[in-house]
Motif scaffolding. Structure first.
Motif, PDB file in Angstrom:
ATOM      1  N   ASP C 205     -18.861  15.532  12.865  1.00 27.07           N
ATOM      2  CA  ASP C 205     -17.647  16.096  13.432  1.00 27.07           C
ATOM      3  C   ASP C 205     -16.535  15.918  12.425  1.00 27.07           C
ATOM      4  N   GLU C 206     -16.899  16.134  11.184  1.00 24.93           N
ATOM      5  CA  GLU C 206     -16.069  15.774  10.040  1.00 24.93           C
ATOM      6  C   GLU C 206     -14.617  16.145  10.247  1.00 24.93           C
ATOM      7  N   ALA C 207     -14.416  17.381  10.658  1.00 24.13           N
ATOM      8  CA  ALA C 207     -13.057  17.896  10.704  1.00 24.13           C
ATOM      9  C   ALA C 207     -12.180  17.138  11.684  1.00 24.13           C
ATOM     10  N   PHE C 208     -12.808  16.432  12.631  1.00 23.78           N
ATOM     11  CA  PHE C 208     -11.991  15.747  13.622  1.00 23.78           C
ATOM     12  C   PHE C 208     -11.630  14.331  13.201  1.00 23.78           C
TER      13      PHE C 208
END
Lengths: 218, 243, 209
Positions: C205-208
């Protein structure tokens, strides 16, 4: 599919299945209306089709949360989802069972309760016809709502909030048929539209409900 | 040329929204101020309705955004279901309360307008009724988001509800039309029959509408940022639990 | 034919509630083999089994199982308490298109109980009924989640026999359990080795973050 149908019908009529609860609720509701609006037969006769339709709708609502919740709790739903039966068929059968145990008795009881409200004569027939056409849609929409809320603790209230707005078209056309029937007016248009709404609901909503169930099971 | 889907990256979205917000918000303020002052004080009274007609500058734009808000949620839900962009789901979630408030404004201003015009606060007029139903749909949608803990599950379920709800909302609109023919003075109000409204009323109305559109966009941008940050916080908490 | 019956799991990662639990899980199974999953509580055994059963999508990785060949047995048995033992079993048999439930009743020593309401069974008897369901699915791969909970020693032995004859008939089983089932030939997979590291969150969920 037959196996599931038979099992669920059996469960519904055995002890604790809740069969007849909706019907009793319908009776009580209709019996309470005159206490609320007064005993004038003319007024009662005029509002009878609408009261009976709204009453049937609410009685239908009462048993919706049982459609999937019991199977979810005891693990059957997981097992059904891995069985060869497509989940869409499971949903359709569940809605059918709900209709057979709720919609059909309500449809049969409505004209009798119509007598209590002084529903004018040919109205009984059209009331039954409109309920027979409309209640399958109520059960199917309810199954969709039950699928949405199946994983939730105390999802019952939320279920009502989600399902009731979806009931609006069926209620409008169904009650319109009953009202026009009681008044002896032409009713082909609402009758056909009601049938159309029901058929479209039955054809399409099992897919939405199955998709929702898959999401809730993961 | 960068693909539009780059903005599906939350970080990029927040940065872009930060740059856009002052402009959109500022323009919304200017448009609303100009539109409302122009509409309320600088237009003549209607020869038939008197000054009551001026509530149109709140009623029509909010009604417009009530419907378009739901439409935006529908599009965002479809994007989420097809492309699985988290920002899209969160934008739909962010738009719901804004749309619900717009619906409420349309209903309340409608009631206030209805009192002098129809002699009653509420009439089961098809348009008012449809907005009431739309409001119920908004409530259900918001309640479903609030009830589910897992973000992705909630996004999936609310998206499907939004699609099914849209179909039933349109169906209800026709059902309600059939059910009651109505008293609404649609002709004098609608955009496509603009020639029925004198230009003096029409131009400030246009300014107000664009003001409401900009206000809606600004609020949704802001709320989407908030939702992204809330989601990020939950992800961080989850990571902490793991470690 | 043999190829279609094999189980292959490669580089599988699973998550529960958005939190990755296992990563890089891989194994293969051929007919006649059993795999025992061992891991401490909360490590992700149930999540892994649900994922293999197709109830839950994996985060990443490949799962190749026989088409329509999985019978899953979870903690919950899916038993209806208002139905008799025979009605419960017959239902699952007909859902899976199997006609005969006699063998399943016999193997789990349920013949004498078949007319009893499932609600009146003891926990161990219920569990036996839940496991008997596996025999009426007619499916080759059994996914068992703590199958021996609330079984007594003789019932565990009974269950061990059933699994063994299932394997002898070309079946397969993946079993999450803490106790010895008396299946010495079963391979053991320690899931502790596949525990997801915190940094996998970044790719998930890298972007979070």
């Amino acid at each position: 599919m037959n196996a599931l149908l038979i099992r669920d019908l059996r469960l519904a009529v055995r002890a604790g299945g809740g069969f007849g609860l909706g019907l009793s609720f319908f009776l009580i509701l209709v019996a309470l209306i005159p206490f609320g609006v007064g005993p004038e037969t003319e007024l009662l006769a005029r509002i009878a089709p609408g009261i009976l339709w709204v009453g049937a709708l609410l009685s239908c609502l009462l048993s919706l949360d049982r459609i999937f919740a019991l199977d979810y709790e005891d693990g059957s739903l997981d097992l059904l989802a891995t069985a060869p039966l497509p989940l869409e068929a499971v949903v359709a059968v569940k809605a059918l069972v709900h209709w057979l145990t709720t919609g059909v008795p309500l449809t049969l009881a409505a004209p009798v309760l119509g007598v209590l409200l002084n529903l004018p004569w040919p109205g009984h027939l059209w009331l039954m016809a409109s309920l027979a056409l409309g209640t399958p849609a109520l059960s199917m929409i309810g199954a969709f709502g039950a699928a949405l809320t199946v994983g939730l603790k105390r999802g019952g209230l939320l279920l009502s909030l989600l399902v009731l707005p979806l009931y609006v078209p069926t209620l409008i056309f169904g009650a319109e048929v009953a009202r026009r029937g009681a008044a002896g007016m032409a009713l082909e248009t609402p009758l056909l539209v009601l049938a159309g709404v029901s058929l479209a609901t039955l054809a399409l909503l099992p897919f939405a409900a199955a998709a929702v169930l898959r999401v809730n099971l993961r | 040329m960068a693909s539009i889907w780059e903005y599906a990256n939350p970080r990029k979205f927040i940065a872009t929204a930060n740059r856009l917000l002052p402009w959109v918000g500022g323009l919304a303020c200017v448009a609303l101020l100009v539109g409302l002052i122009w509409g309320f004080f600088l237009t003549p009274d209607d020869y038939r309705q008197g000054s009551t007609v001026k509530i149109i500058y709140l009623h029509v734009p909010s009604a417009l955004m009530a419907i378009n808000g739901w439409f935006m949620m529908l599009v965002a839900s479809l994007i989420w279901l097809v492309r699985r962009h988290h920002v899209s789901a969160l934008a739909a979630r962010a738009a719901a309360p804004v749309g619900a408030v717009m619906t409420l404004i349309a209903l309340i201003t409608g009631a206030i307008w209805g009192q002098p015009m129809w002699g009653t606060w509420w009439a089961w007029d098809p348009r008012l009724t449809s907005f009431l139903i739309l409001f119920l749909f908004y409530l259900g949608y918001i309640a479903l988001w609030a009830a589910i803990e897992d973000d992705d599950t909630a996004a999936d379920l609310t998206s499907i509800l939004c699609i099914v709800g849209s179909v039933f909302a349109v169906l209800s609109r026709y059902a309600v039309d059939f059910w009651n023919q109505g008293l609404h003075q649609g002709a004098s109000l609608s955009m496509d029959r603009a020639d029925h409204v004198a230009n003096v009323f029409y131009f400030p109305l246009l300014v107000c509408m664009s003001g409401f559109v900009l206000l809606f966009v600004a609020l949704v941008l802001l709320r989407t940022q908030t939702e992204i940050r809330a989601r990020r916080m939950r992800a961080l908490l989850a990571r902490e639990r793991m470690a | 034919m043999r190829g279609a019956m094999e189980c292959m799991v490669q580089d599988l990662s699973v998550a529960r509630g958005g939190v990755p639990l296992l990563q890089g899980v891989g194994f293969s199974l051929v007919p006649g083999e059993a795999l025992v999953l061992r891991a401490p509580n909360g490590a992700g055994k149930t999540t892994l089994l649900r994922c293999l059963a197709g109830l839950q999508p994996p985060l990443s990785g490949q799962v190749n199982l026989p088409e329509e060949g999985v019978a899953y047995a979870s903690h919950a048995d899916g038993i209806k308490t208002q139905l008799s033992v025979r009605e419960n079993l017959r239902f699952w048999a007909s859902v899976h298109g199997v006609a005969d439930i006699g063998e399943a009743l016999e193997r789990f020593d349920l013949v004498g109980l078949q007319t009893r309401l499932a609600g009146h069974l003891s926990a161990g008897q219920k569990r036996r009924l839940g496991l008997a369901r596996l025999l009426v699915t007619g499916r080759p791969l059994w996914l068992l989640d703590e199958p021996t909970v609330s079984l007594d020693t003789s019932a565990v032995a009974l269950f061990g026999d059933v699994v063994r004859s299932h394997l002898a008939g070309g079946g397969m089983a993946i079993i999450a359990t803490h106790i010895d089932l008396g299946l010495p030939e079963a391979r053991v997979l320690e899931l502790g080795a596949f525990k997801a590291r915190a940094d996998t969150m970044d790719t998930f969920d890298e972007a979070f973050l």
